[in-house]
Structures are given as structure tokens and as C-alpha cells.
Design a protein around this motif. Structure first.
Motif, mmCIF file in Angstrom:
data_model
loop_
_atom_site.group_PDB
_atom_site.id
_atom_site.type_symbol
_atom_site.label_atom_id
_atom_site.label_comp_id
_atom_site.label_asym_id
_atom_site.label_seq_id
_atom_site.Cartn_x
_atom_site.Cartn_y
_atom_site.Cartn_z
ATOM 1 N N THR A 105 1.004 -1.138 0.060
ATOM 2 C CA THR A 105 -0.593 0.027 -0.150
ATOM 3 C C THR A 105 1.108 0.915 0.068
ATOM 4 N N GLN A 106 2.033 1.330 -0.166
ATOM 5 C CA GLN A 106 2.798 2.057 -0.306
ATOM 6 C C GLN A 106 2.141 3.860 -0.916
ATOM 7 N N GLY A 107 1.924 4.508 -0.655
ATOM 8 C CA GLY A 107 2.155 5.715 -2.088
ATOM 9 C C GLY A 107 0.092 6.002 -1.548
ATOM 10 N N ARG A 108 -0.027 4.931 -0.982
ATOM 11 C CA ARG A 108 -1.203 5.053 -1.192
ATOM 12 C C ARG A 108 -2.013 5.712 0.198
ATOM 13 N N GLU A 109 -3.235 6.757 -0.142
ATOM 14 C CA GLU A 109 -3.853 7.271 1.436
ATOM 15 C C GLU A 109 -4.600 6.421 1.856
ATOM 16 N N THR A 110 -4.530 5.783 3.299
ATOM 17 C CA THR A 110 -5.004 4.603 3.791
ATOM 18 C C THR A 110 -6.366 4.937 3.622
ATOM 19 N N GLY A 111 -7.115 5.646 3.342
ATOM 20 C CA GLY A 111 -8.477 6.526 3.060
ATOM 21 C C GLY A 111 -9.113 5.234 2.015
ATOM 22 N N ASN A 112 -8.092 5.235 1.067
ATOM 23 C CA ASN A 112 -8.323 4.993 0.239
ATOM 24 C C ASN A 112 -8.184 2.795 -0.033
ATOM 25 N N VAL A 113 -7.471 2.471 0.618
ATOM 26 C CA VAL A 113 -7.247 0.819 0.809
ATOM 27 C C VAL A 113 -8.374 0.253 1.143
ATOM 28 N N VAL A 114 -9.285 -0.534 0.365
ATOM 29 C CA VAL A 114 -10.159 -1.596 1.212
ATOM 30 C C VAL A 114 -9.798 -2.905 1.125
ATOM 31 N N ILE A 115 -9.788 -3.526 2.181
ATOM 32 C CA ILE A 115 -9.121 -4.763 2.842
ATOM 33 C C ILE A 115 -9.824 -5.793 3.241
ATOM 34 N N LEU A 116 -9.833 -6.969 2.696
ATOM 35 C CA LEU A 116 -11.361 -7.894 2.743
ATOM 36 C C LEU A 116 -10.423 -9.259 3.761
ATOM 37 N N ILE A 117 -10.497 -9.720 4.711
ATOM 38 C CA ILE A 117 -10.374 -9.833 5.886
ATOM 39 C C ILE A 117 -11.486 -11.338 5.604
ATOM 40 N N SER A 118 -10.212 -12.725 5.142
ATOM 41 C CA SER A 118 -11.475 -14.220 5.417
ATOM 42 C C SER A 118 -10.035 -15.041 6.125
ATOM 43 N N ALA A 119 -10.535 -16.188 6.248
ATOM 44 C CA ALA A 119 -10.127 -16.903 7.054
ATOM 45 C C ALA A 119 -10.697 -18.424 6.778
ATOM 46 N N ASP A 120 -9.740 -19.126 7.283
ATOM 47 C CA ASP A 120 -10.563 -20.727 7.205
ATOM 48 C C ASP A 120 -11.386 -21.283 8.328
ATOM 49 N N ALA A 121 -11.933 -21.664 7.938
ATOM 50 C CA ALA A 121 -12.593 -21.985 8.866
ATOM 51 C C ALA A 121 -12.214 -22.634 10.522
ATOM 52 N N ARG A 122 -10.506 -22.953 10.688
ATOM 53 C CA ARG A 122 -10.169 -23.287 11.834
ATOM 54 C C ARG A 122 -9.275 -22.390 12.735
ATOM 55 N N VAL A 123 -9.337 -21.184 11.699
ATOM 56 C CA VAL A 123 -8.367 -20.351 12.575
ATOM 57 C C VAL A 123 -9.005 -19.760 13.833
ATOM 58 N N ALA A 124 -7.970 -19.594 15.023
ATOM 59 C CA ALA A 124 -8.325 -19.144 15.292
ATOM 60 C C ALA A 124 -9.200 -17.502 15.634
ATOM 61 N N TYR A 125 -9.956 -17.197 16.271
ATOM 62 C CA TYR A 125 -10.546 -15.941 16.054
ATOM 63 C C TYR A 125 -10.123 -14.720 17.100
ATOM 64 N N GLU A 126 -9.065 -15.353 17.859
ATOM 65 C CA GLU A 126 -8.575 -13.774 18.082
ATOM 66 C C GLU A 126 -7.473 -13.279 16.920
ATOM 67 N N ASP A 127 -6.892 -14.455 16.071
ATOM 68 C CA ASP A 127 -6.315 -14.443 15.465
ATOM 69 C C ASP A 127 -6.826 -13.181 14.522
ATOM 70 N N VAL A 128 -7.874 -13.394 14.100
ATOM 71 C CA VAL A 128 -8.582 -12.544 12.968
ATOM 72 C C VAL A 128 -8.816 -11.367 13.797
ATOM 73 N N VAL A 129 -8.407 -11.212 15.131
ATOM 74 C CA VAL A 129 -8.882 -9.934 15.272
ATOM 75 C C VAL A 129 -7.522 -9.518 15.618
ATOM 76 N N ARG A 130 -6.359 -10.002 15.635
ATOM 77 C CA ARG A 130 -4.808 -9.646 15.952
ATOM 78 C C ARG A 130 -4.869 -8.810 14.022
ATOM 79 N N LEU A 131 -5.268 -9.467 13.415
ATOM 80 C CA LEU A 131 -4.432 -8.781 11.890
ATOM 81 C C LEU A 131 -5.809 -7.735 11.311
ATOM 82 N N HIS A 132 -6.888 -8.088 12.232
ATOM 83 C CA HIS A 132 -7.884 -6.665 12.357
ATOM 84 C C HIS A 132 -7.442 -5.378 12.989
ATOM 85 N N ALA A 133 -6.627 -5.343 13.977
ATOM 86 C CA ALA A 133 -6.100 -4.348 14.793
ATOM 87 C C ALA A 133 -4.459 -4.402 14.130
#
Lengths: 147, 120
Positions: A105-133
Motif C-alpha cells: 500500500t505504499q503511496g496510497r492514502e490509507t483512506g483509499n484502501v479496502v481490506i477484506l479479511i477472510s479466514a479458514d474455519a479452523r483459524v482462531a478468532y483471536e488471530d483474526v482480531v489481531r490481523l484486523h487490529a
């Protein structure tokens, strides 16, 4: 002389010298109420949350002149923890994900980036929250969860 | 007086109505004192899942319907009322997926994932 005149009054006379309502109990009540509010505020406190978006297929960006950069982050469950993939490319653990995300995302203003997080069913929820954080910490506000 | 203070505090804590549950830790986030509609997902005693909407146990299949019913008060246009998801940290994402999808189906555009603050 002043003192002898004062001492010469009886206890009853002294008690009758109070004027108006006795303030002491009122101060006590106010103190109790203060303590109660302080305690409840300290114990409950504001909630700490990670704001996330829920994107839907129909919600495509209408702004075509400056299309946002879409980043797909995936999480895969592994024995050593969760592995992060960025746009399909495996990147490593959460620490590596930060570097990879900054690079993409270098050079892009942070407001112009859309990030979609998807995860396997077996991934721990906390890791999803950590990635989101992590995304939030890097300044991206449009982060959403998908399947 | 001390007894009154004690009862007030305990009453407040009891009014939280929730069992302590390990929340996922996060070092980034926001605070708000408004809880809004709370969707709780926690483990059952037998190892299953309990989903609660504002402290009422409901089966996941009903969640979308109930949220949609609650939508007029949520005022979904800009979503003025928060919908929080309080989930156990040890759950797998697959357990939460039906809940997130139900929220999406109900028309919600954003969700608050409740977390425990962690210093970096």
C-alpha cells in the motif's frame, strides 16, 4: 472575660446555638454517592472494540476516478499458528504481514484502501482480531470480514 | 452507609449479566461507552456454542431474523446504534462465520468486535 461566659453556658444552651439544618449528614450522603459513581465508572469502564465492516457483494465503490486498492488478506490455520496470505501470496506470520501490507500500500492514502479479511474455519478468532487490529494500527479504516 | 455502597456496587456488577469470558486481545481499536445490541458467542458447558442476542439465548438460524426485526431501531442507514459482537477468544473463526453472515444478511454494514485492550 470571654471564656468564662462561654463555659458558663449549659450543654443544652450550646446545642441550641446551631442555626439551620445540620450539614454533616448531607455531606456524608454526597460522599457516598461520589464513591458509588467513582466505583461504578472504574469497574465498568468504556468498552474496547475493533470496528469492522461487513461488505456485501452489491456494495461496489461508486468512485471510479480514484478506485480504491483492494487487498485480500487470508488466514490459514497451521500448526505453528496462523499463516497470512496477501492477495493469494503466502506471506508468513502476523509480523511479516505488517511489512507486506506496508509494501503493497505504499503511496496510497490509507483512506483509499479496502481490506477484506477472510479466514479458514479452523483459524482462531483471536488471530483474526489481531490481523484486523494490525490493519487498524497501520491506519486503514475500511477493513471488513468476509468468508 | 457502607452496606448501601456495597449493595449498589454489587448490584451494578450483577446487572452485567455475563459470565466472564476471555475476549480476544487487541492493541488497536476504539472505545465507546455505548454497548448497543450485543451478540454474545460463547462456549457451552457441553462443548457446543451458545449465541445470545442481548442476553437471550437464540439459535443461530434465528439470528438474522431477529436482527432484521431490531433493524428499525438500529436505523441502518448510517447505523447509528452499535451492534457488538462479544465472542470467546478461543473460538475458531468457523464457529463465528454463521453469526457474521447472519449479520450481513440482516443488512448490517458494520460491527463492533469487542476486545480486551492490550498494550503493544
Amino acid at each position: 472575660m470571654q471564656t468564662t461566659r462561654f463555659r458558663s453556658r449549659s450543654a443544652r444552651a450550646l446545642a441550641d446555638m446551631h442555626y439551620g439544618p445540620n450539614m454533616t449528614p448531607m455531606v456524608d450522603v454526597v460522599m457516598v454517592i461520589l464513591v458509588f459513581f467513582m466505583a461504578s465508572a472504574a469497574i465498568l469502564g468504556p468498552e474496547w472494540f475493533v470496528p469492522t465492516r461487513l461488505p456485501r457483494e452489491s456494495a461496489r465503490a461508486a468512485d471510479e476516478s480514484n478506485p480504491p486498492l483492494r487487498v485480500a488478506l487470508g488466514l490459514r490455520a497451521d500448526d505453528a499458528g496462523s499463516r497470512v496470505t496477501l492477495d493469494g501470496r503466502e506471506v508468513g506470520g502476523l509480523a511479516d504481514a505488517e511489512a507486506a501490507l506496508r509494501g503493497v500500500t505504499q503511496g496510497r492514502e490509507t483512506g483509499n484502501v479496502v481490506i477484506l479479511i477472510s479466514a479458514d474455519a479452523r483459524v482462531a478468532y483471536e488471530d483474526v482480531v489481531r490481523l484486523h487490529a494490525l490493519c487498524l494500527r497501520l491506519g486503514f479504516t475500511k477493513v471488513g470480514l468476509t468468508e | 452507609m457502607v452496606l448501601i455502597v456495597f449493595y449498589l456496587i454489587v448490584g451494578n456488577l450483577a446487572a452485567q449479566r455475563e459470565l466472564p469470558m476471555p475476549l480476544p486481545r487487541s492493541d488497536a481499536g476504539a472505545t465507546s461507552s455505548e454497548r448497543g445490541v450485543v451478540i454474545g458467542v460463547r462456549r457451552d458447558d457441553i462443548g457446543g456454542l451458545r449465541v445470545t442476542l442481548d442476553d437471550q439465548d437464540i439459535p443461530v438460524a434465528d439470528l438474522a431474523g431477529r436482527l432484521r426485526a431490531a433493524l428499525p431501531e438500529l436505523d441502518v442507514g448510517e447505523q447509528t446504534r452499535a451492534v457488538s459482537l462479544r465472542a470467546d477468544r478461543t473460538l475458531a473463526y468457523g464457529d463465528l462465520l454463521p453469526v457474521v453472515q447472519a449479520c450481513r444478511e440482516a443488512g448490517l454494514s458494520s460491527l463492533h468486535l469487542v476486545a480486551a485492550k492490550e498494550e503493544r
